[in-house]
Design a protein around this motif. Sequence first.
Motif, short mmCIF file in Angstrom:
data_model
loop_
_atom_site.label_atom_id
_atom_site.label_comp_id
_atom_site.label_asym_id
_atom_site.label_seq_id
_atom_site.Cartn_x
_atom_site.Cartn_y
_atom_site.Cartn_z
N ASN A 128 0.85 -1.19 0.00
CA ASN A 128 0.00 0.00 0.00
C ASN A 128 0.88 1.24 0.00
O ASN A 128 2.05 1.19 0.36
N GLN A 129 0.29 2.39 -0.38
CA GLN A 129 1.10 3.61 -0.40
C GLN A 129 0.29 4.84 -0.04
O GLN A 129 -0.91 4.91 -0.28
N ALA A 130 0.99 5.78 0.56
CA ALA A 130 0.48 7.13 0.84
C ALA A 130 1.52 8.09 0.25
O ALA A 130 2.38 8.60 0.97
N PRO A 131 1.49 8.32 -1.05
CA PRO A 131 2.57 9.06 -1.72
C PRO A 131 2.74 10.51 -1.28
O PRO A 131 3.82 11.06 -1.40
N GLN A 132 1.69 11.14 -0.78
CA GLN A 132 1.77 12.53 -0.32
C GLN A 132 1.57 12.66 1.18
O GLN A 132 1.40 13.76 1.69
N GLY A 133 1.58 11.53 1.92
CA GLY A 133 1.29 11.58 3.35
C GLY A 133 2.12 10.61 4.15
O GLY A 133 3.24 10.26 3.77
N SER A 134 1.56 10.12 5.26
CA SER A 134 2.26 9.17 6.11
C SER A 134 1.39 7.96 6.38
O SER A 134 0.20 7.95 6.12
N GLY A 135 2.04 6.91 6.90
CA GLY A 135 1.34 5.66 7.16
C GLY A 135 1.04 4.91 5.88
O GLY A 135 -0.11 4.71 5.53
N GLY A 136 2.09 4.47 5.18
CA GLY A 136 1.88 3.73 3.94
C GLY A 136 1.02 2.49 4.15
O GLY A 136 0.11 2.22 3.39
N GLY A 137 1.32 1.73 5.19
CA GLY A 137 0.52 0.56 5.54
C GLY A 137 -0.65 0.92 6.42
O GLY A 137 -1.80 0.65 6.10
N VAL A 138 -0.34 1.56 7.57
CA VAL A 138 -1.36 1.92 8.57
C VAL A 138 -1.05 3.30 9.14
O VAL A 138 0.09 3.59 9.51
N TYR A 139 -2.08 4.12 9.23
CA TYR A 139 -2.00 5.38 9.97
C TYR A 139 -2.92 5.22 11.17
O TYR A 139 -4.13 5.06 11.03
N HIS A 140 -2.33 5.22 12.38
CA HIS A 140 -3.09 4.97 13.61
C HIS A 140 -3.19 6.25 14.43
O HIS A 140 -2.21 6.75 14.95
N SER A 141 -4.39 6.78 14.51
CA SER A 141 -4.66 7.89 15.44
C SER A 141 -5.88 7.53 16.27
O SER A 141 -6.59 8.38 16.76
N GLY A 142 -6.11 6.23 16.41
CA GLY A 142 -7.31 5.73 17.06
C GLY A 142 -7.10 5.35 18.51
O GLY A 142 -6.13 5.72 19.15
N THR A 143 -8.04 4.55 18.99
CA THR A 143 -8.04 4.13 20.38
C THR A 143 -7.15 2.92 20.60
O THR A 143 -6.35 2.90 21.52
N HIS A 144 -7.29 1.88 19.77
CA HIS A 144 -6.51 0.66 19.92
C HIS A 144 -6.04 0.14 18.57
O HIS A 144 -6.83 0.06 17.63
N PHE A 145 -4.77 -0.22 18.48
CA PHE A 145 -4.24 -0.95 17.34
C PHE A 145 -3.46 -2.12 17.91
O PHE A 145 -2.50 -1.92 18.66
N GLU A 146 -3.88 -3.34 17.57
CA GLU A 146 -3.29 -4.51 18.19
C GLU A 146 -3.00 -5.58 17.14
O GLU A 146 -3.84 -5.90 16.32
N MET A 147 -1.76 -6.12 17.20
CA MET A 147 -1.38 -7.24 16.34
C MET A 147 -1.04 -8.44 17.21
O MET A 147 -0.12 -8.37 18.01
N LYS A 148 -1.80 -9.53 17.04
CA LYS A 148 -1.51 -10.80 17.71
C LYS A 148 -1.05 -11.82 16.67
O LYS A 148 -1.22 -13.01 16.83
N GLY A 149 -0.51 -11.30 15.60
CA GLY A 149 -0.07 -12.10 14.46
C GLY A 149 -0.22 -11.26 13.22
O GLY A 149 -0.76 -10.17 13.25
N GLY A 150 0.31 -11.77 12.12
CA GLY A 150 0.19 -11.07 10.85
C GLY A 150 1.42 -10.29 10.47
O GLY A 150 2.41 -10.24 11.21
N SER A 151 1.35 -9.66 9.30
CA SER A 151 2.50 -8.95 8.74
C SER A 151 2.09 -7.62 8.13
O SER A 151 1.03 -7.52 7.51
#
Length: 191
Positions: A128-151
């Motif tokens: 994925n891409q954000a060519p003029q911004g930030s967070g190419g994969g994920v932009y997190h400004s939320g309450t919870h971001f959790e990874m219990k696996g994955g890439s």
Amino acid sequence: MYASLLTSFDLRRNLQTTTPPNGKPQVGFCSVRTPQGSALISNNTAAEDGGGVFNYYHVDMYGHSAIKDNTAVTGGGVWNGGSSTTDVYMMYDDSSITGNTATTHYGGGVYTCDGYFGMEGNALISGNQAPQGSGGGVYHSGTHFEMKGGSITGNTAGVYFGGGISVNSANPVKLEGKVTITGNTATTHYG
């Protein structure tokens, strides 16, 4: 749209160019529950938020579900938010968010501004891409971001920060289990 179970469907080539009366542009599905099997949401465009999915309630992705090649100003693949207590977006199994673009702002794959976003199993956010911004994969400004696996791999932020994940929240990102974050790039600043 609310559904209890969606399997083996395609939602492609939809274009949203105006803002509906509630002020929130929507394309693809809003508030989809449990897409699974070989569900595909691809090649959609939103004039503002959420090229593939605009979530204001609850989404679970299972099996080989894919959100790919969608475009929006913010949240090329997924825009998740609205309420910190009720909005949930979960990726399980081999579900994927790939090849999406946030054209001028944040979150090429995922933009989460409130609520909960989680990944488990072999879930993948890649290319994925954000060519003029930030967070190419994920932009997190939320309450919870959790990874219990994955890439989160091979994503690009063009102008600012976080090729893989850009965090703009007082709430931490929680990583546990087998998690891979690699091969992401922020071309101008920090990666």
